[in-house]
Design an enzyme around this catalytic site. Structure first.
Site, PDB file in Angstrom:
ATOM      1  N   PHE A 266      16.012 -32.240   9.209  1.00 10.04           N
ATOM      2  CA  PHE A 266      15.021 -32.930   8.359  1.00 10.04           C
ATOM      3  C   PHE A 266      14.029 -31.955   7.717  1.00 10.04           C
ATOM      4  CE2 PHE A 266      12.422 -32.418  12.159  1.00 10.04           C
ATOM      5  CZ  PHE A 266      11.171 -32.145  11.620  1.00 10.04           C
TER       6      PHE A 266
ATOM      7  N   THR B  26      22.583 -30.851   7.969  1.00  8.06           N
ATOM      8  CA  THR B  26      21.270 -30.218   7.851  1.00  8.06           C
ATOM      9  C   THR B  26      20.191 -31.004   8.611  1.00  8.06           C
ATOM     10  OG1 THR B  26      20.910 -31.345   5.747  1.00  8.06           O
ATOM     11  CG2 THR B  26      21.752 -29.107   5.646  1.00  8.06           C
TER      12      THR B  26
ATOM     13  N   CYS C 296      11.715 -23.688  11.441  1.00  4.26           N
ATOM     14  CA  CYS C 296      12.453 -23.050  12.539  1.00  4.26           C
ATOM     15  C   CYS C 296      11.813 -21.690  12.831  1.00  4.26           C
ATOM     16  CB  CYS C 296      13.916 -22.905  12.179  1.00  4.26           C
ATOM     17  SG  CYS C 296      14.174 -22.180  10.568  1.00  4.26           S
TER      18      CYS C 296
ATOM     19  N   GLU D 203      22.777 -22.602  12.900  1.00  6.54           N
ATOM     20  CA  GLU D 203      21.383 -22.214  12.621  1.00  6.54           C
ATOM     21  C   GLU D 203      20.512 -23.131  13.468  1.00  6.54           C
ATOM     22  OE1 GLU D 203      20.400 -19.755  10.828  1.00  6.54           O
ATOM     23  OE2 GLU D 203      22.062 -19.274   9.490  1.00  6.54           O
ATOM     24  N   LEU D 204      20.155 -22.678  14.659  1.00  2.00           N
ATOM     25  CA  LEU D 204      19.520 -23.585  15.634  1.00  2.00           C
ATOM     26  C   LEU D 204      18.056 -23.205  15.877  1.00  2.00           C
ATOM     27  CD1 LEU D 204      22.591 -23.719  18.050  1.00  2.00           C
ATOM     28  CD2 LEU D 204      22.180 -25.017  15.953  1.00  2.00           C
TER      29      LEU D 204
ATOM     30  N   THR E 108      29.362 -36.264  14.405  1.00  2.00           N
ATOM     31  CA  THR E 108      30.388 -36.041  15.434  1.00  2.00           C
ATOM     32  C   THR E 108      31.776 -36.072  14.801  1.00  2.00           C
ATOM     33  OG1 THR E 108      28.957 -37.092  17.043  1.00  2.00           O
ATOM     34  CG2 THR E 108      31.258 -36.920  17.649  1.00  2.00           C
TER      35      THR E 108
ATOM     36  N   LYS F  10      26.072 -33.770   5.129  1.00  2.00           N
ATOM     37  CA  LYS F  10      25.358 -34.839   5.833  1.00  2.00           C
ATOM     38  C   LYS F  10      23.953 -34.336   6.137  1.00  2.00           C
ATOM     39  CE  LYS F  10      24.658 -35.863  10.106  1.00  2.00           C
ATOM     40  NZ  LYS F  10      23.303 -36.405   9.934  1.00  2.00           N
TER      41      LYS F  10
HETATM   42  N1  LIG Z   1      17.770 -21.719  12.397  1.00  2.00           N
HETATM   43  C1  LIG Z   1      17.575 -22.391  11.278  1.00  2.00           C
HETATM   44  O1  LIG Z   1      17.892 -21.930  10.190  1.00  2.00           O
HETATM   45  C2  LIG Z   1      16.935 -23.753  11.305  1.00  2.00           C
HETATM   46  C3  LIG Z   1      16.476 -24.304  10.100  1.00  2.00           C
HETATM   47  C4  LIG Z   1      15.885 -25.565  10.137  1.00  2.00           C
HETATM   48  C5  LIG Z   1      15.754 -26.247  11.350  1.00  2.00           C
HETATM   49  N2  LIG Z   1      16.213 -25.683  12.499  1.00  2.00           N
HETATM   50  C6  LIG Z   1      16.045 -26.352  13.784  1.00  2.00           C
HETATM   51  O2  LIG Z   1      16.283 -27.764  13.623  1.00  2.00           O
HETATM   52  C7  LIG Z   1      15.499 -28.492  14.567  1.00  2.00           C
HETATM   53  C8  LIG Z   1      14.721 -29.592  13.857  1.00  2.00           C
HETATM   54  O3  LIG Z   1      15.571 -30.422  13.135  1.00  2.00           O
HETATM   55  P1  LIG Z   1      16.113 -31.846  13.631  1.00  2.00           P
HETATM   56  O4  LIG Z   1      15.117 -32.477  14.526  1.00  2.00           O
HETATM   57  O5  LIG Z   1      16.544 -32.577  12.400  1.00  2.00           O
HETATM   58  O6  LIG Z   1      17.393 -31.415  14.472  1.00  2.00           O
HETATM   59  P2  LIG Z   1      18.525 -32.331  15.132  1.00  2.00           P
HETATM   60  O7  LIG Z   1      19.366 -31.430  15.960  1.00  2.00           O
HETATM   61  O8  LIG Z   1      17.945 -33.526  15.779  1.00  2.00           O
HETATM   62  O9  LIG Z   1      19.371 -32.878  13.877  1.00  2.00           O
HETATM   63  C9  LIG Z   1      20.015 -31.994  12.983  1.00  2.00           C
HETATM   64  C10 LIG Z   1      21.161 -32.715  12.296  1.00  2.00           C
HETATM   65  O10 LIG Z   1      22.155 -33.027  13.274  1.00  2.00           O
HETATM   66  C11 LIG Z   1      22.549 -34.391  13.134  1.00  2.00           C
HETATM   67  N3  LIG Z   1      23.070 -34.859  14.416  1.00  2.00           N
HETATM   68  C12 LIG Z   1      22.401 -35.491  15.421  1.00  2.00           C
HETATM   69  N4  LIG Z   1      23.240 -35.721  16.461  1.00  2.00           N
HETATM   70  C13 LIG Z   1      24.435 -35.215  16.109  1.00  2.00           C
HETATM   71  C14 LIG Z   1      25.694 -35.119  16.776  1.00  2.00           C
HETATM   72  N5  LIG Z   1      25.883 -35.597  18.000  1.00  2.00           N
HETATM   73  N6  LIG Z   1      26.709 -34.503  16.126  1.00  2.00           N
HETATM   74  C15 LIG Z   1      26.531 -33.972  14.894  1.00  2.00           C
HETATM   75  N7  LIG Z   1      25.368 -34.040  14.224  1.00  2.00           N
HETATM   76  C16 LIG Z   1      24.328 -34.652  14.812  1.00  2.00           C
HETATM   77  C17 LIG Z   1      21.281 -35.066  12.642  1.00  2.00           C
HETATM   78  O11 LIG Z   1      21.562 -36.329  12.072  1.00  2.00           O
HETATM   79  C18 LIG Z   1      20.784 -34.046  11.643  1.00  2.00           C
HETATM   80  O12 LIG Z   1      21.469 -34.159  10.423  1.00  2.00           O
HETATM   81  C19 LIG Z   1      14.577 -27.464  15.216  1.00  2.00           C
HETATM   82  O13 LIG Z   1      15.111 -27.109  16.461  1.00  2.00           O
HETATM   83  C20 LIG Z   1      14.620 -26.290  14.243  1.00  2.00           C
HETATM   84  O14 LIG Z   1      14.323 -25.055  14.821  1.00  2.00           O
HETATM   85  C21 LIG Z   1      16.803 -24.452  12.492  1.00  2.00           C
END
Ligand SMILES: NC(=O)c1ccc[n+]([C@@H]2O[C@H](COP(=O)([O-])OP(=O)(O)OC[C@H]3O[C@@H](n4cnc5c(N)ncnc54)[C@H](O)[C@@H]3O)[C@@H](O)[C@H]2O)c1
Length: 539
Positions: free
Chosen positions: A194, A192, A330, A296-297, A259, A218
């Site tokens: 932050f 998830t 998001c 969910e990006l 990862t 995680k």
């Molecule tokens: N579509 C949705 O439902 C939704 C909801 C909430 C947030 N978001 C998106 O999330 C983003 C903001 O959140 P963020 O800054 O925490 O995102 P992020 O992509 O930096 O991190 C998300 C998660 O991925 C983990 N992570 C980082 N590198 C990784 C890797 N190489 N492999 C696997 N996991 C890894 C992080 O530790 C964290 O838990 C924005 O783009 C927002 O739009 C989307």
């Protein structure tokens, strides 16, 4: 030229100041917020100065010690010992073992345990909501709202636990039954972001559980205390019911753990919420092993306001969608398309509304607007404002960092950019609203859809024909398509998610549960003959 280099060096200095203020020497540990009397409630959530960030039936953790900071005042709150790769290995084995027991529990009984999780969350809703405010930085009512979402989705899942089922279909063969059987996928990995450190886990966890899956969560490293506090509540319910705690395992960590989950064939479904950039890497790793992912990006959400719109709805909607959660949803509105006939009036009214927004400590009940989550986010905000100006934009409101502790920036409105400026097509996770002018329905529907992301979208109009064109095949291409309401603030009853670079996943309500299960098409012959399909004779 001289002016430009001055501006650049000012930018570099600001960056250095921002980065310096996040680093906390060890001496600061004695002033952890958890040790101060006004934050004593943190202990009611079972938190301590140093917390274990791994749960698999027992608590542990042998990785790095991460101290999370309050975004509103830069003060360290408490620490969480993250997972090592050995912890990961141990936990996944325990979660797989726990699944064997959980899969045999009848679905309505699983629902009963999820109901108890909802009740346990209800009891802690204020403390947990306050922790969301303190560690993530969103305002208190939104922090509580997140826990409420988890509670609501638990209620939804309880009902669903008596309803999931497949159809009995007419077979073309006499004496045969054709049915669809749904089974749990097994272990659901949940990564998830932050910005929704409780609700997104809740959407996944409650539904995955009633479907008969074990979960391995995680969260984001910067919201580790929230992950620990939520898991303590869930773990107690599981332990009280004498089922293995590893059904809801927690593995705090960063990219290394994420990862490992993405590459691991034992993770039967990986539900990932986060940026498009990281989501793409994760999706490719999962695809490489023919695994299943639910993505969910990022979003780049637009509000379109037609000339017949009710501006009494438009102004508060645009304000909530763009400024709420300091632009860190998001579904936050990033683009506001205004019909040229009302453009100037709406910009003026909106700027006045921005000036009324009460900025302050997120846990203060009068505050509407808090800080950004991190210093990096502040830098991204500044970069985006600079790029917007370079690309021809005019900052008509905000644009600056606020001179106070914490990660506060001004909510910002930028006009005069073309709809296809590269900064307009970029999701900057900050409160910047690009206001764009349009003439016709056809062009603005196309502009709504021209970005790579496809999460949320709204129009404001009273024209019935236009509303149905917006909902139809040539209307919005997003997963969330609204009329006369903001882009943000979805309900749990619907399926939530978006198309294109938003990843295509669906979570929460409607039939999203199907993504957490595997479907078998089963044909049962209860006759004494062996007729073949399509009338084929094989004799
Ligand atoms: N579509 C949705 O439902 C939704 C909801 C909430 C947030 N978001 C998106 O999330 C983003 C903001 O959140 P963020 O800054 O925490 O995102 P992020 O992509 O930096 O991190 C998300 C998660 O991925 C983990 N992570 C980082 N590198 C990784 C890797 N190489 N492999 C696997 N996991 C890894 C992080 O530790 C964290 O838990 C924005 O783009 C927002 O739009 C989307």
């Amino acid at each position: 030229m001289l002016q430009l280099s001055f501006a650049l060096s000012r930018h570099v200095l600001l960056r250095k100041r921002l980065l310096a203020s996040c680093k906390r020497p060890a001496a600061f540990m004695s002033t952890l917020l958890i040790n101060q009397p006004q934050y004593a409630w943190l202990k009611d959530l079972g938190l301590k100065e140093e917390n274990e960030g791994v749960y698999n039936g027992i608590w542990g953790g042998r990785g790095e010690l991460v101290t999370t900071c309050c975004p509103a005042n830069d003060e360290p709150i408490a620490s969480v010992r993250q997972a090592s790769l050995e912890d990961y290995e141990e936990t996944i084995k325990k979660a797989k073992e726990a699944w064997k027991i959980w899969a045999d529990v009848p679905a309505p009984k699983r629902g009963e345990i999820v109901r108890q999780i909802g009740d346990a969350l209800r009891k802690k809703i204020k403390d947990l909501g306050s922790l969301v405010s303190l560690e993530m930085g969103k305002i208190f009512v939104e922090g509580v709202g997140e826990v409420q979402e988890y509670v609501d989705v638990c209620d939804y899942a309880v009902g669903l636990s008596r309803m999931i089922g497949g159809p009995v279909l007419p077979s073309e063969r006499p004496g045969h039954a054709l049915i669809e059987q749904w089974n749990p996928v097994g272990l659901v990995g949940i990564i998830t972001a932050f910005n929704f450190p409780v609700a997104v886990y809740g959407w996944n966890n409650a539904i995955a559980m009633i479907c008969g899956n074990a979960c391995l969560w995680k969260g984001a490293p910067t919201t580790s205390l929230i992950s620990v506090a939520v898991t303590k509540i869930v773990a107690k319910v599981l332990e009280d019911n004498k089922v293995p705690g590893a059904i809801c395992s927690l593995i705090c960590g960063g990219a290394d753990i994420g990862t490992a989950m993405a590459r691991d064939e034992r993770v039967d479904l990986l539900s990932f919420t986060g940026s498009t950039k990281v989501g793409k890497q994760v999706a490719l790793m999962v695809q490489e092993r023919f695994g299943r992912s639910l993505l969910e990006l990022g979003g780049n959400n637009a509000i379109v306001v037609f000339e017949d719109a009710d501006l009494n709805l438009v102004i508060p909607s645009a304000l909530f969608a763009a400024v709420g959660t300091a632009g860190q949803r998001c579904t936050s509105a990033r683009r506001l398309f205004l019909h040229e006939s009302i453009h100037d009036e709406v910009v003026e009214k909106l700027a006045k509304a921005y000036a009324q927004v009460r900025i302050g400590d997120p846990w203060d009940s009068t505050t509407l607007y808090g800080p950004l989550h991190t210093k990096q986010a502040v830098m991204m905000f500044l970069d985006a404002v600079e790029q917007a100006e370079q690309q021809g934009g005019s900052v008509v409101y905000g644009g600056k960092v606020l001179n106070r502790p914490g990660n506060y920036v001004e909510p910002t409105i930028v006009t005069d950019l073309p709809h296809n400026a590269s900064i307009v097509h970029t999701e900057t996770f900050a409160p910047i609203l690009y206001v764009l002018k349009f003439k016709t329905e056809e062009e603005v529907f196309a502009w709504n859809n021209e970005v790579k992301q496809g999460l949320s979208s709204s129009i404001f109009t009273k024209d019935l024909g236009r509303i149905f064109r917006w909902l139809g095949p040539k209307g919005s291409d997003c997963g969330v398509v609204n009329v006369n309401i903001p882009t943000s603030g979805a309900e749990i009853g619907g399926a939530f998610g978006g198309e294109k670079h938003t990843g295509g996943g669906r979570e929460s309500g409607s039939d999203s549960w199907k993504l957490y299960m595997r479907r078998s098409t089963c044909t049962i012959n209860y006759s004494k003959d062996l007729p073949l399909a399509q009338g084929i004779k094989f004799q």
